[in-house]
Design a protein around this motif. Structure first.
Motif, PDB file in Angstrom:
ATOM      1  N   GLY A   9      -0.150  12.281 -13.182  1.00  0.00           N
ATOM      2  CA  GLY A   9      -0.673  11.609 -12.012  1.00  0.00           C
ATOM      3  C   GLY A   9      -2.133  11.221 -12.163  1.00  0.00           C
ATOM      4  O   GLY A   9      -2.559  10.176 -11.662  1.00  0.00           O
ATOM      5  N   LEU A  10      -2.909  12.049 -12.867  1.00  0.00           N
ATOM      6  CA  LEU A  10      -4.339  11.786 -13.018  1.00  0.00           C
ATOM      7  C   LEU A  10      -4.626  10.706 -14.051  1.00  0.00           C
ATOM      8  O   LEU A  10      -5.466   9.824 -13.824  1.00  0.00           O
ATOM      9  N   ARG A  38       5.496  22.694 -15.042  1.00  0.00           N
ATOM     10  CA  ARG A  38       5.785  21.507 -14.223  1.00  0.00           C
ATOM     11  C   ARG A  38       4.529  21.041 -13.490  1.00  0.00           C
ATOM     12  O   ARG A  38       4.254  19.840 -13.412  1.00  0.00           O
ATOM     13  N   GLU A  39       3.778  21.998 -12.951  1.00  0.00           N
ATOM     14  CA  GLU A  39       2.551  21.623 -12.235  1.00  0.00           C
ATOM     15  C   GLU A  39       1.526  21.025 -13.186  1.00  0.00           C
ATOM     16  O   GLU A  39       0.906  19.996 -12.885  1.00  0.00           O
ATOM     17  N   GLY A  40       1.347  21.674 -14.328  1.00  0.00           N
ATOM     18  CA  GLY A  40       0.358  21.190 -15.283  1.00  0.00           C
ATOM     19  C   GLY A  40       0.664  19.793 -15.786  1.00  0.00           C
ATOM     20  O   GLY A  40      -0.219  18.929 -15.853  1.00  0.00           O
ATOM     21  N   ILE A  76      -7.230  20.624 -13.517  1.00  0.00           N
ATOM     22  CA  ILE A  76      -5.799  20.968 -13.476  1.00  0.00           C
ATOM     23  C   ILE A  76      -5.496  22.190 -14.333  1.00  0.00           C
ATOM     24  O   ILE A  76      -5.114  23.251 -13.835  1.00  0.00           O
ATOM     25  N   HIS A  77      -5.645  22.072 -15.631  1.00  0.00           N
ATOM     26  CA  HIS A  77      -5.158  23.106 -16.540  1.00  0.00           C
ATOM     27  C   HIS A  77      -5.987  24.392 -16.490  1.00  0.00           C
ATOM     28  O   HIS A  77      -5.429  25.493 -16.501  1.00  0.00           O
ATOM     29  N   GLU A  78      -7.296  24.269 -16.467  1.00  0.00           N
ATOM     30  CA  GLU A  78      -8.117  25.477 -16.455  1.00  0.00           C
ATOM     31  C   GLU A  78      -7.975  26.263 -15.148  1.00  0.00           C
ATOM     32  O   GLU A  78      -7.801  27.492 -15.186  1.00  0.00           O
ATOM     33  N   PRO A  79      -8.011  25.593 -13.978  1.00  0.00           N
ATOM     34  CA  PRO A  79      -7.756  26.348 -12.741  1.00  0.00           C
ATOM     35  C   PRO A  79      -6.363  26.971 -12.703  1.00  0.00           C
ATOM     36  O   PRO A  79      -6.182  28.079 -12.173  1.00  0.00           O
ATOM     37  N   LEU A  80      -5.377  26.271 -13.274  1.00  0.00           N
ATOM     38  CA  LEU A  80      -4.017  26.809 -13.298  1.00  0.00           C
ATOM     39  C   LEU A  80      -3.975  28.085 -14.132  1.00  0.00           C
ATOM     40  O   LEU A  80      -3.374  29.095 -13.726  1.00  0.00           O
ATOM     41  N   PHE A  81      -4.606  28.068 -15.300  1.00  0.00           N
ATOM     42  CA  PHE A  81      -4.668  29.256 -16.147  1.00  0.00           C
ATOM     43  C   PHE A  81      -5.366  30.398 -15.413  1.00  0.00           C
ATOM     44  O   PHE A  81      -4.894  31.544 -15.391  1.00  0.00           O
TER      45      PHE A  81
END
Length: 466
Positions: A376-377, A368-370, A73-78
Protein backbone atom coordinates in the motif's frame (compact mmCIF):
# COMPACT_ATOMS: atom_id res chain seq x y z
CA UNK A 1 15.12 -2.88 -6.78
CA UNK A 2 18.31 -10.64 -6.50
CA UNK A 3 18.21 -12.20 -9.36
CA UNK A 4 18.12 -9.17 -11.74
CA UNK A 5 16.63 -6.23 -9.97
CA UNK A 6 16.67 -2.61 -11.06
CA UNK A 7 19.51 -2.24 -8.63
CA UNK A 8 21.39 -5.12 -10.22
CA UNK A 9 20.81 -3.50 -13.59
CA UNK A 10 22.67 -0.51 -12.19
CA UNK A 11 25.26 -2.22 -10.07
CA UNK A 12 28.88 -1.31 -10.46
CA UNK A 13 31.77 -2.53 -8.39
CA UNK A 14 30.74 -4.86 -5.58
CA UNK A 15 32.52 -6.45 -2.69
CA UNK A 16 35.37 -8.42 -4.19
CA UNK A 17 36.29 -11.99 -3.39
CA UNK A 18 39.59 -10.84 -1.94
CA UNK A 19 37.88 -8.32 0.31
CA UNK A 20 35.45 -10.93 1.49
CA UNK A 21 38.22 -13.34 2.30
CA UNK A 22 39.74 -10.62 4.43
CA UNK A 23 36.37 -10.14 6.08
CA UNK A 24 36.03 -13.85 6.69
CA UNK A 25 39.41 -13.89 8.39
CA UNK A 26 39.07 -10.85 10.65
CA UNK A 27 42.16 -10.31 12.71
CA UNK A 28 42.35 -12.36 15.92
CA UNK A 29 42.62 -9.19 18.00
CA UNK A 30 39.35 -7.77 16.72
CA UNK A 31 36.85 -8.10 19.61
CA UNK A 32 33.90 -7.67 17.26
CA UNK A 33 35.07 -10.66 15.26
CA UNK A 34 35.47 -12.79 18.41
CA UNK A 35 32.28 -11.90 20.27
CA UNK A 36 29.75 -14.77 20.05
CA UNK A 37 26.29 -14.11 18.71
CA UNK A 38 23.62 -13.30 21.27
CA UNK A 39 20.94 -15.93 21.85
CA UNK A 40 17.80 -16.33 23.93
CA UNK A 41 15.42 -19.03 25.02
CA UNK A 42 13.36 -20.60 22.27
CA UNK A 43 9.61 -20.42 22.85
CA UNK A 44 6.36 -20.11 20.95
CA UNK A 45 6.72 -16.33 21.19
CA UNK A 46 10.41 -16.48 20.27
CA UNK A 47 10.77 -19.41 17.87
CA UNK A 48 14.20 -18.35 16.59
CA UNK A 49 15.70 -17.77 20.02
CA UNK A 50 16.72 -14.13 19.70
CA UNK A 51 18.20 -12.21 22.62
CA UNK A 52 15.24 -10.10 23.77
CA UNK A 53 17.59 -7.55 25.32
CA UNK A 54 20.10 -7.59 22.48
CA UNK A 55 20.73 -5.31 19.52
CA UNK A 56 19.16 -5.26 16.08
CA UNK A 57 20.63 -3.02 13.40
CA UNK A 58 18.73 -2.62 10.13
CA UNK A 59 20.36 -1.02 7.08
CA UNK A 60 18.01 -0.17 4.19
CA UNK A 61 18.90 0.81 0.63
CA UNK A 62 17.61 4.34 0.12
CA UNK A 63 16.51 4.09 -3.50
CA UNK A 64 13.26 4.38 -5.40
CA UNK A 65 11.29 2.69 -2.61
CA UNK A 66 12.79 4.86 0.12
CA UNK A 67 13.05 3.56 3.68
CA UNK A 68 9.77 4.75 5.22
CA UNK A 69 8.36 1.24 4.88
CA UNK A 70 10.96 0.08 7.39
CA UNK A 71 10.52 2.89 9.91
CA UNK A 72 6.71 3.04 9.73
CA UNK A 73 5.74 -0.59 9.09
CA UNK A 74 8.31 -3.33 9.62
CA UNK A 75 10.29 -1.97 12.56
CA UNK A 76 7.22 -1.05 14.65
CA UNK A 77 5.74 -4.46 13.82
CA UNK A 78 8.89 -6.21 15.06
CA UNK A 79 9.01 -4.10 18.23
CA UNK A 80 5.37 -4.84 19.00
CA UNK A 81 6.49 -8.35 19.98
CA UNK A 82 10.05 -7.64 21.05
CA UNK A 83 9.94 -4.19 22.71
CA UNK A 84 13.18 -4.54 24.65
CA UNK A 85 15.38 -5.16 21.61
CA UNK A 86 17.66 -2.18 20.95
CA UNK A 87 16.79 -1.37 17.34
CA UNK A 88 19.00 0.91 15.27
CA UNK A 89 17.97 2.04 11.79
CA UNK A 90 19.99 3.61 8.99
CA UNK A 91 19.74 3.96 5.23
CA UNK A 92 22.26 4.48 2.47
CA UNK A 93 22.45 4.68 -1.31
CA UNK A 94 25.77 2.79 -1.31
CA UNK A 95 25.33 -0.54 0.43
CA UNK A 96 28.70 -1.99 -0.55
CA UNK A 97 30.72 1.14 0.16
CA UNK A 98 29.05 1.57 3.53
CA UNK A 99 29.15 -2.03 4.70
CA UNK A 100 32.29 -3.51 3.18
CA UNK A 101 34.50 -2.02 5.93
CA UNK A 102 32.16 -3.43 8.55
CA UNK A 103 32.33 -6.94 7.10
CA UNK A 104 36.10 -6.65 7.05
CA UNK A 105 36.06 -5.36 10.63
CA UNK A 106 33.83 -8.18 11.84
CA UNK A 107 30.93 -5.96 12.97
CA UNK A 108 28.27 -6.08 10.23
CA UNK A 109 24.64 -5.12 10.97
CA UNK A 110 22.04 -7.84 11.50
CA UNK A 111 19.72 -6.99 8.58
CA UNK A 112 20.79 -5.64 5.19
CA UNK A 113 18.53 -4.68 2.32
CA UNK A 114 21.05 -5.63 -0.36
CA UNK A 115 20.07 -3.41 -3.23
CA UNK A 116 21.26 -0.57 -5.41
CA UNK A 117 24.03 0.15 -7.87
CA UNK A 118 26.57 -0.62 -5.16
CA UNK A 119 24.97 -3.77 -3.80
CA UNK A 120 27.02 -6.52 -2.23
CA UNK A 121 28.10 -9.58 -4.22
CA UNK A 122 25.96 -12.26 -2.54
CA UNK A 123 27.75 -15.18 -4.14
CA UNK A 124 31.06 -13.92 -2.78
CA UNK A 125 29.51 -13.36 0.65
CA UNK A 126 28.19 -16.91 0.65
CA UNK A 127 31.58 -18.28 -0.36
CA UNK A 128 33.20 -16.42 2.54
CA UNK A 129 30.69 -17.64 5.14
CA UNK A 130 29.46 -14.12 5.83
CA UNK A 131 25.72 -14.74 5.36
CA UNK A 132 23.36 -16.49 7.76
CA UNK A 133 21.80 -19.71 6.47
CA UNK A 134 18.10 -18.83 6.64
CA UNK A 135 16.82 -22.41 6.87
CA UNK A 136 15.79 -21.89 10.54
CA UNK A 137 13.72 -18.88 9.46
CA UNK A 138 11.98 -20.72 6.62
CA UNK A 139 11.19 -23.65 8.91
CA UNK A 140 9.89 -21.41 11.71
CA UNK A 141 6.16 -20.82 12.21
CA UNK A 142 4.87 -17.82 10.30
CA UNK A 143 4.10 -14.57 12.10
CA UNK A 144 0.36 -14.98 11.49
CA UNK A 145 -0.23 -18.72 11.81
CA UNK A 146 1.84 -21.10 13.99
CA UNK A 147 0.62 -23.98 11.83
CA UNK A 148 2.16 -22.54 8.66
CA UNK A 149 5.90 -22.36 8.07
CA UNK A 150 7.48 -19.16 6.81
CA UNK A 151 8.61 -20.92 3.62
CA UNK A 152 4.97 -21.66 2.83
CA UNK A 153 3.89 -18.02 2.93
CA UNK A 154 6.52 -17.10 0.32
CA UNK A 155 6.24 -17.62 -3.42
CA UNK A 156 8.42 -20.61 -4.41
CA UNK A 157 10.32 -18.36 -6.80
CA UNK A 158 11.42 -16.23 -3.85
CA UNK A 159 12.91 -19.19 -1.99
CA UNK A 160 14.68 -20.37 -5.15
CA UNK A 161 16.03 -16.92 -6.03
CA UNK A 162 17.44 -16.45 -2.53
CA UNK A 163 19.23 -19.80 -2.50
CA UNK A 164 22.77 -20.81 -3.35
CA UNK A 165 23.53 -24.51 -3.80
CA UNK A 166 20.12 -25.27 -2.33
CA UNK A 167 20.61 -23.24 0.86
CA UNK A 168 18.60 -20.03 1.46
CA UNK A 169 20.66 -16.93 2.25
CA UNK A 170 18.37 -14.12 1.12
CA UNK A 171 14.67 -13.27 1.24
CA UNK A 172 13.79 -11.33 -1.92
CA UNK A 173 10.82 -9.19 -0.90
CA UNK A 174 9.64 -7.47 -4.08
CA UNK A 175 8.14 -9.41 -6.98
CA UNK A 176 9.28 -7.58 -10.09
CA UNK A 177 7.95 -7.82 -13.62
CA UNK A 178 9.95 -6.68 -16.62
CA UNK A 179 8.66 -5.53 -19.98
CA UNK A 180 8.30 -2.62 -22.40
CA UNK A 181 6.84 0.42 -20.64
CA UNK A 182 4.90 3.23 -22.25
CA UNK A 183 2.23 5.86 -21.71
CA UNK A 184 -1.27 4.42 -22.12
CA UNK A 185 -2.48 7.97 -22.80
CA UNK A 186 -0.02 8.46 -25.66
CA UNK A 187 -0.80 5.05 -27.18
CA UNK A 188 -4.53 5.83 -27.06
CA UNK A 189 -4.04 9.25 -28.62
CA UNK A 190 -2.01 7.83 -31.49
CA UNK A 191 -4.08 4.69 -31.96
CA UNK A 192 -1.07 2.47 -31.28
CA UNK A 193 -1.54 -1.12 -30.12
CA UNK A 194 0.81 -3.24 -28.07
CA UNK A 195 2.66 -5.54 -30.50
CA UNK A 196 2.80 -9.29 -30.01
CA UNK A 197 5.74 -10.05 -32.31
CA UNK A 198 9.02 -8.35 -33.12
CA UNK A 199 7.93 -7.67 -36.71
CA UNK A 200 4.84 -5.92 -35.35
CA UNK A 201 7.05 -3.94 -32.98
CA UNK A 202 9.33 -2.81 -35.81
CA UNK A 203 6.27 -1.72 -37.81
CA UNK A 204 5.07 0.23 -34.77
CA UNK A 205 8.52 1.79 -34.39
CA UNK A 206 8.36 3.02 -37.98
CA UNK A 207 5.00 4.65 -37.28
CA UNK A 208 6.33 6.27 -34.11
CA UNK A 209 9.35 7.64 -35.92
CA UNK A 210 7.11 9.04 -38.67
CA UNK A 211 5.13 10.82 -35.95
CA UNK A 212 8.32 12.49 -34.73
CA UNK A 213 8.72 10.41 -31.57
CA UNK A 214 11.78 8.27 -30.93
CA UNK A 215 10.47 4.70 -30.71
CA UNK A 216 12.91 3.26 -28.15
CA UNK A 217 15.41 4.31 -25.52
CA UNK A 218 17.21 2.65 -22.63
CA UNK A 219 19.66 3.64 -19.93
CA UNK A 220 22.80 3.44 -22.05
CA UNK A 221 25.06 3.84 -19.02
CA UNK A 222 23.45 0.73 -17.55
CA UNK A 223 23.04 -1.79 -20.40
CA UNK A 224 21.39 -4.29 -18.04
CA UNK A 225 18.07 -2.67 -18.89
CA UNK A 226 18.39 -3.85 -22.48
CA UNK A 227 20.25 -7.14 -22.05
CA UNK A 228 17.45 -8.17 -19.70
CA UNK A 229 15.07 -7.82 -22.66
CA UNK A 230 17.45 -9.64 -25.01
CA UNK A 231 17.71 -12.63 -22.68
CA UNK A 232 13.94 -12.65 -22.16
CA UNK A 233 13.36 -12.75 -25.91
CA UNK A 234 15.86 -15.59 -26.25
CA UNK A 235 14.15 -17.70 -23.58
CA UNK A 236 10.71 -17.10 -25.08
CA UNK A 237 12.07 -18.23 -28.44
CA UNK A 238 14.18 -21.21 -27.39
CA UNK A 239 12.69 -22.23 -24.06
CA UNK A 240 13.89 -22.04 -20.41
CA UNK A 241 16.79 -24.39 -21.13
CA UNK A 242 18.52 -21.59 -23.08
CA UNK A 243 19.42 -19.68 -19.92
CA UNK A 244 19.61 -22.78 -17.76
CA UNK A 245 22.55 -23.90 -19.92
CA UNK A 246 24.09 -20.43 -19.60
CA UNK A 247 23.66 -20.48 -15.81
CA UNK A 248 25.29 -23.91 -15.64
CA UNK A 249 28.30 -22.76 -17.73
CA UNK A 250 27.68 -25.43 -20.35
CA UNK A 251 30.01 -25.42 -23.34
CA UNK A 252 28.77 -23.19 -26.16
CA UNK A 253 25.68 -22.06 -24.23
CA UNK A 254 26.06 -18.38 -25.19
CA UNK A 255 26.24 -19.32 -28.88
CA UNK A 256 22.73 -20.79 -28.85
CA UNK A 257 20.71 -19.81 -31.90
CA UNK A 258 18.01 -18.20 -29.75
CA UNK A 259 20.51 -15.84 -28.10
CA UNK A 260 22.14 -14.81 -31.36
CA UNK A 261 18.75 -14.17 -32.97
CA UNK A 262 17.57 -12.09 -30.03
CA UNK A 263 20.76 -10.03 -30.02
CA UNK A 264 20.41 -9.52 -33.77
CA UNK A 265 16.86 -8.26 -33.31
CA UNK A 266 17.85 -5.65 -30.74
CA UNK A 267 20.86 -4.59 -32.76
CA UNK A 268 18.42 -3.81 -35.54
CA UNK A 269 16.95 -0.96 -33.47
CA UNK A 270 20.20 0.94 -33.92
CA UNK A 271 20.59 -0.01 -37.56
CA UNK A 272 17.09 1.27 -38.41
CA UNK A 273 17.44 4.51 -36.50
CA UNK A 274 14.77 3.63 -33.96
CA UNK A 275 16.82 4.59 -30.89
CA UNK A 276 16.54 7.98 -29.21
CA UNK A 277 19.57 10.01 -30.22
CA UNK A 278 22.14 9.96 -27.43
CA UNK A 279 20.51 7.07 -25.57
CA UNK A 280 23.90 5.42 -25.08
CA UNK A 281 24.88 8.29 -22.76
CA UNK A 282 21.75 8.33 -20.59
CA UNK A 283 21.36 6.99 -17.10
CA UNK A 284 18.09 5.42 -15.95
CA UNK A 285 16.50 8.61 -14.62
CA UNK A 286 17.42 10.52 -17.76
CA UNK A 287 15.86 7.92 -20.05
CA UNK A 288 12.73 7.94 -17.90
CA UNK A 289 12.61 11.75 -17.98
CA UNK A 290 12.79 11.70 -21.79
CA UNK A 291 9.79 9.39 -21.82
CA UNK A 292 7.90 11.61 -19.39
CA UNK A 293 8.54 14.52 -21.75
CA UNK A 294 7.14 12.69 -24.76
CA UNK A 295 10.48 12.37 -26.58
CA UNK A 296 10.49 8.57 -26.59
CA UNK A 297 7.63 6.07 -26.69
CA UNK A 298 8.97 2.82 -25.19
CA UNK A 299 11.63 1.94 -22.63
CA UNK A 300 12.56 -1.47 -21.16
CA UNK A 301 12.02 -1.34 -17.41
CA UNK A 302 10.43 -3.00 -14.40
CA UNK A 303 7.30 -2.78 -12.29
CA UNK A 304 8.95 -0.37 -9.83
CA UNK A 305 8.90 2.35 -12.52
CA UNK A 306 5.56 3.93 -11.70
CA UNK A 307 6.36 4.30 -8.02
CA UNK A 308 9.80 5.66 -8.78
CA UNK A 309 8.37 8.28 -11.16
CA UNK A 310 5.28 9.29 -9.17
CA UNK A 311 6.71 12.67 -8.18
CA UNK A 312 7.96 13.63 -11.65
CA UNK A 313 5.75 11.97 -14.28
CA UNK A 314 2.69 13.83 -15.59
CA UNK A 315 -0.34 12.95 -13.47
CA UNK A 316 -2.19 11.53 -16.48
CA UNK A 317 0.81 9.69 -17.97
CA UNK A 318 -0.87 6.32 -17.45
CA UNK A 319 2.02 3.89 -17.07
CA UNK A 320 1.45 0.58 -18.81
CA UNK A 321 3.55 -2.35 -19.97
CA UNK A 322 3.51 -5.16 -22.48
CA UNK A 323 5.74 -8.25 -22.64
CA UNK A 324 8.93 -8.26 -24.70
CA UNK A 325 7.55 -9.13 -28.16
CA UNK A 326 8.04 -12.66 -29.44
CA UNK A 327 10.80 -13.06 -31.98
CA UNK A 328 8.50 -15.11 -34.19
CA UNK A 329 4.83 -16.09 -34.20
CA UNK A 330 5.64 -19.69 -33.18
CA UNK A 331 7.77 -19.77 -30.05
CA UNK A 332 8.82 -22.28 -27.39
CA UNK A 333 6.93 -20.20 -24.80
CA UNK A 334 3.66 -18.24 -25.06
CA UNK A 335 3.78 -14.64 -26.20
CA UNK A 336 2.53 -13.55 -22.77
CA UNK A 337 5.61 -15.05 -21.07
CA UNK A 338 7.42 -12.59 -18.82
CA UNK A 339 10.68 -12.16 -17.03
CA UNK A 340 9.25 -12.01 -13.52
CA UNK A 341 11.42 -12.45 -10.49
CA UNK A 342 11.89 -11.73 -6.84
CA UNK A 343 14.18 -8.85 -5.97
CA UNK A 344 15.22 -6.36 -3.31
CA UNK A 345 16.73 -9.09 -1.18
CA UNK A 346 17.13 -8.97 2.58
CA UNK A 347 20.01 -10.84 4.17
CA UNK A 348 21.23 -11.47 7.71
CA UNK A 349 24.93 -11.20 8.50
CA UNK A 350 26.12 -14.44 10.12
CA UNK A 351 28.79 -12.62 12.15
CA UNK A 352 26.51 -9.88 13.44
CA UNK A 353 25.83 -9.61 17.20
CA UNK A 354 22.24 -10.92 17.11
CA UNK A 355 21.55 -12.86 13.87
CA UNK A 356 18.49 -14.55 15.38
CA UNK A 357 16.94 -11.08 15.77
CA UNK A 358 17.71 -10.44 12.12
CA UNK A 359 15.80 -13.54 11.12
CA UNK A 360 12.90 -12.59 13.39
CA UNK A 361 12.76 -9.19 11.68
CA UNK A 362 12.38 -10.95 8.33
CA UNK A 363 9.65 -13.14 9.82
CA UNK A 364 7.72 -9.98 10.68
CA UNK A 365 8.29 -8.56 7.21
CA UNK A 366 6.62 -11.51 5.46
CA UNK A 367 3.52 -11.33 7.64
CA UNK A 368 0.18 -10.35 6.11
CA UNK A 369 0.33 -6.99 7.86
CA UNK A 370 3.93 -6.35 6.91
CA UNK A 371 3.45 -7.23 3.24
CA UNK A 372 0.02 -5.65 2.87
CA UNK A 373 1.00 -2.28 4.31
CA UNK A 374 4.24 -2.32 2.32
CA UNK A 375 2.38 -2.76 -0.96
CA UNK A 376 0.00 0.00 0.00
CA UNK A 377 2.84 2.41 0.77
CA UNK A 378 5.12 1.81 -2.23
CA UNK A 379 2.65 0.42 -4.81
CA UNK A 380 4.73 -2.68 -5.41
CA UNK A 381 3.93 -6.40 -5.38
CA UNK A 382 5.68 -8.55 -2.78
CA UNK A 383 6.77 -12.19 -2.75
CA UNK A 384 4.27 -13.04 -0.01
CA UNK A 385 1.63 -15.47 -1.25
CA UNK A 386 -1.83 -14.09 -1.91
CA UNK A 387 -0.83 -10.47 -1.36
CA UNK A 388 -3.64 -8.41 -2.90
CA UNK A 389 -3.18 -5.22 -4.86
CA UNK A 390 -3.57 -2.19 -2.63
CA UNK A 391 -6.77 -0.15 -3.20
CA UNK A 392 -4.70 2.82 -4.34
CA UNK A 393 -2.79 0.84 -6.98
CA UNK A 394 -1.90 2.99 -9.98
CA UNK A 395 -2.41 2.08 -13.64
CA UNK A 396 1.17 0.83 -13.99
CA UNK A 397 0.89 -1.63 -11.14
CA UNK A 398 -2.50 -2.78 -12.42
CA UNK A 399 -1.02 -3.24 -15.89
CA UNK A 400 1.85 -5.30 -14.46
CA UNK A 401 -0.54 -7.41 -12.40
CA UNK A 402 -2.67 -8.07 -15.49
CA UNK A 403 0.43 -9.07 -17.45
CA UNK A 404 1.41 -11.45 -14.65
CA UNK A 405 -2.04 -13.02 -14.65
CA UNK A 406 -1.89 -13.45 -18.43
CA UNK A 407 1.54 -15.08 -18.20
CA UNK A 408 0.37 -17.65 -15.68
CA UNK A 409 3.22 -20.06 -15.08
CA UNK A 410 5.14 -18.86 -18.16
CA UNK A 411 7.72 -16.93 -16.19
CA UNK A 412 11.41 -16.85 -17.00
CA UNK A 413 14.49 -16.08 -14.92
CA UNK A 414 18.23 -16.71 -14.77
CA UNK A 415 21.05 -16.46 -12.22
CA UNK A 416 24.28 -16.07 -14.21
CA UNK A 417 24.59 -12.33 -13.57
CA UNK A 418 24.21 -12.92 -9.86
CA UNK A 419 26.48 -15.93 -9.57
CA UNK A 420 29.34 -14.66 -11.72
CA UNK A 421 30.15 -10.96 -11.57
CA UNK A 422 32.81 -11.44 -14.25
CA UNK A 423 30.17 -12.52 -16.77
CA UNK A 424 27.77 -9.76 -15.71
CA UNK A 425 30.47 -7.16 -16.32
CA UNK A 426 31.19 -8.52 -19.79
CA UNK A 427 27.46 -8.68 -20.54
CA UNK A 428 27.21 -4.96 -19.81
CA UNK A 429 30.19 -4.10 -21.97
CA UNK A 430 29.30 -6.31 -24.93
CA UNK A 431 25.65 -5.23 -24.96
CA UNK A 432 26.64 -1.57 -24.87
CA UNK A 433 28.68 -2.11 -28.01
CA UNK A 434 25.98 -4.21 -29.67
CA UNK A 435 23.40 -1.47 -29.24
CA UNK A 436 25.65 1.17 -30.81
CA UNK A 437 26.63 -0.97 -33.78
CA UNK A 438 30.15 -1.55 -32.52
CA UNK A 439 29.89 -5.34 -32.71
CA UNK A 440 27.58 -7.88 -34.34
CA UNK A 441 25.31 -10.30 -32.54
CA UNK A 442 27.71 -13.14 -33.37
CA UNK A 443 30.61 -11.20 -31.86
CA UNK A 444 28.44 -10.43 -28.81
CA UNK A 445 27.83 -14.15 -28.28
CA UNK A 446 31.48 -15.01 -28.84
CA UNK A 447 32.65 -12.49 -26.25
CA UNK A 448 30.26 -13.81 -23.64
CA UNK A 449 31.19 -17.39 -24.37
CA UNK A 450 34.88 -16.59 -23.93
CA UNK A 451 34.16 -15.00 -20.57
CA UNK A 452 31.99 -17.92 -19.49
CA UNK A 453 34.73 -20.35 -20.51
CA UNK A 454 37.27 -18.39 -18.47
CA UNK A 455 35.02 -18.48 -15.41
CA UNK A 456 34.43 -22.19 -15.86
CA UNK A 457 38.18 -22.88 -15.98
CA UNK A 458 38.99 -20.69 -12.97
CA UNK A 459 39.16 -23.04 -9.99
CA UNK A 460 39.14 -20.11 -7.56
CA UNK A 461 35.55 -19.24 -8.53
CA UNK A 462 32.88 -21.27 -6.80
CA UNK A 463 30.41 -22.75 -9.30
CA UNK A 464 26.64 -22.89 -8.91
CA UNK A 465 24.01 -24.77 -10.89
CA UNK A 466 20.27 -25.10 -11.21
Amino acid sequence: MNHLSRRQLLRGAALTGAGLLAAACATPGDPAAQKPAATGAVSAANPLGLDENGPLEVVIFDGGLGDAYATTIHEPLFLSRHPKVRLKHSSTKEISGTLQPRFVGGNPPEVINNDGAQSLDLAALVRAGQLQDLTPLLDAPSWDDPGTKVRDVLLPAAVEAGSFDGKPYSVPYVFMLFGFWHSAKLFAQKGWKAPATWDEFLTLCAAMKKDGIAPFAYAGKYPGYVWEAILTMAVKHGGPEVMQRVDNLEDGAWKADALTKAATAFGELHARGFLLQGTEGLNHTESQARQNGGEVAVIPNGSWLENEQKKVAPADFGYAMFPVPALEAAEAMPGAALHAMPGSGFVVAAKSRNPAAGMEYLRAMVSREGAGKYSGLVSTLTTVRGAALPPQAGPGLKSAAAALEAAGTSLVNWRVHEWYKEIATELDAATGQLMTGGITAVQWAERLQRQADAVKKDSSIKKFSR
